[in-house]
Each structure stands twice: as C-alpha cells, then as structure tokens.
Design a protein around this motif. Structure first.
Motif, short mmCIF file in Angstrom:
data_model
loop_
_atom_site.label_atom_id
_atom_site.label_comp_id
_atom_site.label_asym_id
_atom_site.label_seq_id
_atom_site.Cartn_x
_atom_site.Cartn_y
_atom_site.Cartn_z
N UNK A 33 0.68 -1.26 -0.04
CA UNK A 33 0.07 0.11 -0.08
C UNK A 33 0.73 1.26 0.13
N UNK A 34 2.04 1.35 0.70
CA UNK A 34 2.86 2.59 0.74
C UNK A 34 3.59 2.54 -0.57
N UNK A 35 3.86 1.52 -1.38
CA UNK A 35 4.35 1.54 -2.51
C UNK A 35 3.43 2.14 -3.72
N UNK A 36 2.28 1.56 -3.47
CA UNK A 36 1.25 2.32 -4.29
C UNK A 36 0.99 3.74 -3.99
N UNK A 37 1.08 4.09 -2.79
CA UNK A 37 0.79 5.56 -2.51
C UNK A 37 2.07 6.51 -3.02
N UNK A 38 3.24 5.92 -2.94
CA UNK A 38 4.18 6.65 -3.40
C UNK A 38 4.21 6.89 -4.75
N UNK A 39 3.84 5.64 -5.56
CA UNK A 39 3.81 6.03 -6.96
C UNK A 39 2.68 6.78 -7.56
N UNK A 40 1.43 6.60 -6.61
CA UNK A 40 0.35 7.74 -6.96
C UNK A 40 0.81 9.21 -6.88
N UNK A 41 1.66 9.34 -5.78
CA UNK A 41 2.01 10.76 -5.56
C UNK A 41 3.04 11.13 -6.59
N UNK A 42 3.72 10.20 -7.01
CA UNK A 42 4.90 10.56 -7.88
C UNK A 42 4.06 10.90 -9.46
N UNK A 43 3.17 10.18 -9.76
CA UNK A 43 2.16 10.20 -10.79
C UNK A 43 1.55 11.72 -10.93
N UNK A 44 1.12 12.10 -9.84
CA UNK A 44 0.54 13.18 -9.66
C UNK A 44 1.35 14.51 -9.87
N UNK A 45 2.84 14.22 -9.21
CA UNK A 45 3.70 15.27 -9.53
C UNK A 45 4.02 15.56 -11.03
N UNK A 46 4.12 14.30 -11.97
CA UNK A 46 4.14 14.16 -13.27
C UNK A 46 3.11 15.18 -14.07
N UNK A 47 1.99 15.07 -13.55
CA UNK A 47 0.79 15.67 -13.90
C UNK A 47 0.90 17.03 -13.78
N UNK A 48 1.33 17.76 -12.68
CA UNK A 48 1.72 19.01 -12.24
C UNK A 48 2.48 19.84 -13.27
N UNK A 49 3.45 18.69 -13.47
CA UNK A 49 4.74 19.32 -14.58
C UNK A 49 4.15 19.16 -16.03
N UNK A 50 3.48 18.41 -16.38
CA UNK A 50 2.94 18.26 -17.66
C UNK A 50 2.01 19.47 -17.85
N UNK A 51 1.11 19.61 -17.00
CA UNK A 51 0.18 20.78 -17.23
C UNK A 51 0.64 22.07 -17.46
N UNK A 52 1.99 22.14 -16.46
CA UNK A 52 2.58 23.56 -16.67
C UNK A 52 3.22 23.62 -17.97
N UNK A 53 3.85 22.59 -18.67
CA UNK A 53 4.24 22.62 -19.94
C UNK A 53 3.41 22.81 -21.14
N UNK A 54 2.15 22.12 -20.81
CA UNK A 54 0.98 22.24 -21.61
C UNK A 54 0.51 23.82 -22.07
N UNK A 55 0.51 24.26 -20.73
CA UNK A 55 -0.06 25.58 -20.57
C UNK A 55 0.90 26.66 -21.27
N UNK A 56 2.53 26.36 -21.11
CA UNK A 56 3.30 27.24 -21.76
C UNK A 56 3.37 27.10 -23.26
N UNK A 57 3.12 25.81 -23.78
CA UNK A 57 2.67 25.52 -25.11
C UNK A 57 1.67 26.40 -25.53
N UNK A 58 0.51 26.26 -24.95
CA UNK A 58 -0.54 26.89 -25.47
C UNK A 58 -0.84 28.21 -25.30
N UNK A 59 -0.57 28.77 -24.10
CA UNK A 59 -0.93 30.21 -23.72
C UNK A 59 0.39 31.14 -24.00
N UNK A 60 1.44 30.55 -24.10
CA UNK A 60 2.68 31.36 -24.57
C UNK A 60 3.13 31.29 -25.82
#
Length: 490
Positions: A33-60
């Motif tokens: 369960x801890x391993x799963x939680x860590x992976x989910x947190x890591x995936x959420x961090x990837x999403x935060x990074x990807x949305x920032x890059x997508x915003x940079x691509x589209x909006x700027x």
C-alpha cells in the motif's frame, strides 16, 4: 463463517491477541500500500509538471508565434484626425496621405410626404390571403390579417433581407440597407404602394490616397495593412504612418521570459526537492495514533521529492536551456567566414548566475535598440523554422526558439505520457491518467497483488480465530469434566 469465542473459558483477550498477530502478518500488505501511494504521488507530480508545460505551449508559445505578436505594428495619425480613425495589423506598412471627398451611405426607402396616418394597423394587402413579398435580398411571408407591426418584425428578424425596418404610425415606414455603397435594394411594389415609399440609392466613399482616386463601398476598409474607418468628409488631408510597435514587442518578449522562467522554476523545484525516505506513507493504524496536524506534517514530508533527480525533467531542463543559449542560424558569417548565429544576448536576454538555474533576464532598453536597428530580429530569433525537421521533434540550429521549445516540450510530454499516463494536451490538474502507461500498468499489478494479499490475510485471521475457538471449546469441555469429577468425589 467461524463462531468466535473470545476468552470465556481461558480468560484471554482473544481479539487483542489476534490483532497483534495480524499486525505482523499485515507488514507485507502495508508495504504494498505504501508502494502504491508513493507511485500515485509521483504520478500526480508528473501531472503537475505536464500541465505546466502544456500551458506554456498553448498560452505562451502559441500566442507568441502569431505574426501579430512577433511583428506588432502601430499607426500615428496626424493632420485632419477628425476625418478617420486607423489601426494597424501585423502587415501594416508605409505612409498614407488621405483626403475624404464623400462618405459611403446606405440605400434607403422612406414614406414620402403623401403618407397619412392609418386608421388600422392591418396591412392593406393582407386581405385574408397568405402571400410572400420581396424585401431586400429575401422574401417575407405575409399571413392573412398580418399587422404592420408584425410585418416589420418579420423584416428585422430575417437576417437574409439585409434591411433594417422602422415604423412610426405618424411618419410611416423606413427601410435602410445594412450595407453601404452605390446600390439599391429590391422592394415589392405592394409595399411601396402601401407605405408611399420613395427610394434613394446608396453612395460609395470617395477619397484620394497618396494622389490616387479611390472608391470604396464601405467606410471601413483596409489599405496596406491599415484598418481605416472614415468619419467625416471634406477638410484637410490626414496622414497615417505605420511603424513597428516596439513597446508591444518588449511587452510580448517580457511575457515570454516570465512564462519561461515560471516553467523552469516549477521543473527545477521538482528535481531539487528534498526527499525524506524515512517518512513513509502512513498506514490507517498509524494515522489513528496521531493528531490531524501530525498527520499533515508527516504526509508533507512523505510526499516531498517524488521527482527528485528525475531523468525526464532533468533532460527537459537541459534541452530548454540549450535551446536558449544555442542561438539561431540565420545565414550570417563573421569576418573569417564562419557561421555567426543570432544569440539571445543580442536581444538583451541573458541568464542569471549559476544559482538561478537558467532563469532569463530581459534588458528592455537593449531589446528596443536591437529592434530599431533590425526590425526582423524578433522574427528571426523566435519564429524561424527548419523545414527539414518540421514534422519531427528534433531541432537544429536553423530552428527559432519557439520551434525548439515546442519540440522539446512535445518530447517531454510524450515521455511523461508513456511513463505516467499524463495528458499531452490538457491543462486540467484533475485530468485522468492513461492506464496503459508504465506506471498505470504497475499500479494495476499492485492493485491485484493487494487484493490477493487482502484475501489471504482474511483467511489467516479466520484461521487464527478457528484455532482459538477450538482451544476455548477444549478448555470449556475440560472444565466441565473437571467440575463433574469434583462433584462425584465430594
């Protein structure tokens, strides 16, 4: 289901004993369960990074890549400024001297002096038989017993007529073309007769532009990329001069620098964030023994550094910095005949110290001077694109900064999508993940293992209770036998 006998015969706290035994048994499940939680947190961090890059691509990058952003123009109006207004498109150029002789007018049909106020609001030709009549570029259906007011409303509601109707019982009917120019519009004879209409054709705008006689059907038109609206006729000439809007260029480049620095700061914070390995995700039992504030502080530490030294983000940062400092090959050579790329420093853009990790700094005055010296410098540095790699995510020195950053961003987004299942186009932080990604498949496998282990632990717990129940039953029988023997001997 086994019947649980909880220490009636033995005096043991069977539930507490089984709980302690199961705590040890649950260690592997807790780790999963801890391993799963860590992976989910890591995936959420990837999403935060990807949305920032997508915003940079589209909006700027998307906005900056437009001609109007890289080549903004402005106009200066002098002379008879009351005669017209002017605004510049990105293609505006040159000087225009304009004298307005006539304004464009719209064709119109109006009730003449023979009109007299009607005693009834019904149309005279609406005599109980439905029909159609021509008005402008369309026809209007006239119902039996149609009223004047409803007829006028039908004209105005029909966008195809190209006519605006106005009715006043005392003054009559006015029909005006929605467009200007030297043309009339069609009106059914029944309408003309009913409302005593007299028609006046529209007129074209007549003006002189840089000595040339020009006729326009509208008072709004474009010449040499300058959008012009005529206001009054006659009077002195008006001069319009189109020039590069340097202030707008500086504003646009500063906006780009700010957005670039924002992306850089986000990715840098992810790869350098401290990782506290001893702070593992809390189990349900651990949370139960802590206060809400303690849980919050612990979890903050546990979630920290999920993407520390992450290869995807580090490669993205390295490529972005390289794209800015590499320069753009615009065909220049130095005195020795060697290639001399256009560098960002020539636009007043520099990087800070090592501690700033690639942050850009813009010198607005130097950028203004560079644009005034070379009006195409922004387009060359930002907008150039190497046609040989246009359909790939590989960039060359012949690519401008926008093309480079787009390709770098696309590569990064693809890698994150493959790894974490993040979206390559969405800026939504709640966007769902693709289950076919590497992490998606790993999480699916973990869910399956957790489910299997949970079932196995349930069986182990049941078996413990079965054993204690058997023990309690045996002790109870022994006690009963002992009591019977004692009674017989007394």
């Amino acid at each position: 289901m086994v019947t649980r006998i909880t220490g009636l015969a033995s005096g043991m706290d069977v539930d507490a004993t089984v709980k302690k035994l199961m705590t040890a048994e649950r260690v592997p499940l807790d780790k999963l369960n801890q391993q799963k939680q860590l992976m989910e947190w890591k995936r959420e961090n990837y999403r935060e990074s990807s949305t920032k890059i997508v915003s940079f691509l589209q909006d700027k990058l998307g906005i900056l890549n437009r001609t109007a952003s890289m080549n903004p123009q402005k106009v200066t109006v002098t002379g008879n400024s009351d005669a017209l207004t002017a605004s510049a498109s990105s293609s505006a150029s040159g000087v225009l001297d304009i004298s307005v002789t006539n304004l464009a007018t719209a064709a119109r049909s109006v009730s003449n002096s023979t009109w007299t106020e009607k005693a009834s609001s019904e149309l005279a030709f609406a005599d109980g038989a439905a029909r159609t009549v021509q008005v402008g570029s369309s026809t209007i259906d006239v119902d039996a017993n149609e009223t004047i007011e409803s007829f006028v409303k039908k004209i105005n509601d029909n966008s195809k007529t190209g006519v605006t109707a106005l009715y006043d019982a005392k003054s009559g009917l006015s029909l005006t073309s929605k467009t200007t120019g030297s043309q009339a519009f069609n009106i059914d004879s029944q309408i003309s007769s009913e409302f005593k209409l007299s028609s006046t054709n529209g007129t074209d705008a007549v003006l002189k532009v840089n000595g040339l006689d020009v006729t326009k059907s509208s008072n709004n038109f474009t010449i040499n990329g300058v959008d012009i609206t005529l206001k009054t006729a006659g009077g002195a000439a008006t001069r319009i001069e189109a020039t590069k809007d340097t202030d707008k260029i500086v504003e646009n480049i500063q906006s780009f620098v700010d957005a670039y620095n924002d992306v850089l700061a986000t990715l840098n914070s992810k790869v350098s964030e401290e990782r506290y390995k001893k702070y593992t995700p809390l189990t349900t039992e651990q949370k139960a023994g802590m206060s809400d504030d303690e849980v919050k502080l612990w979890t903050t530490k546990a979630k920290s550094g999920m993407l520390r030294n992450d290869s995807i983000l580090q490669d993205t940062l390295s490529e972005m910095r390289n794209a800015m400092i590499q320069g753009v090959d615009i065909g220049r050579v130095d005195a020795n005949g060697k290639n001399k790329p256009l560098m960002m420093s020539e636009l007043g853009i520099t990087t800070g110290t090592y501690d700033t990790k690639g942050k850009l700094i813009l010198d607005a005055d130097k950028l203004r001077a560079a644009v005034e010296k070379d009006p195409d410098i922004i387009t060359n540095f930002f907008g150039k694109q190497d046609p040989s790699t246009a359909l790939t995510n590989k960039y060359t020195q012949q690519d401008g900064v926008i093309a480079k950053l787009k390709k770098i961003s696309n590569t990064s987004l693809q890698r994150m999508a493959d790894t974490a299942g993040t979206s390559k186009v969405s800026k939504d932080l709640t966007a769902s993940f693709l289950s076919t990604s590497t992490m998606g498949e790993q999480l699916t496998s973990l869910d399956r293992r957790i489910s299997d282990m949970t079932s196995r632990l349930t069986m182990i717990e049941t078996n413990y209770y079965k054993k204690f129940t058997a023990m309690e039953t045996a002790i109870s029988k022994y006690n009963n036998t002992s009591s019977s023997l004692t009674g017989m001997s007394s």
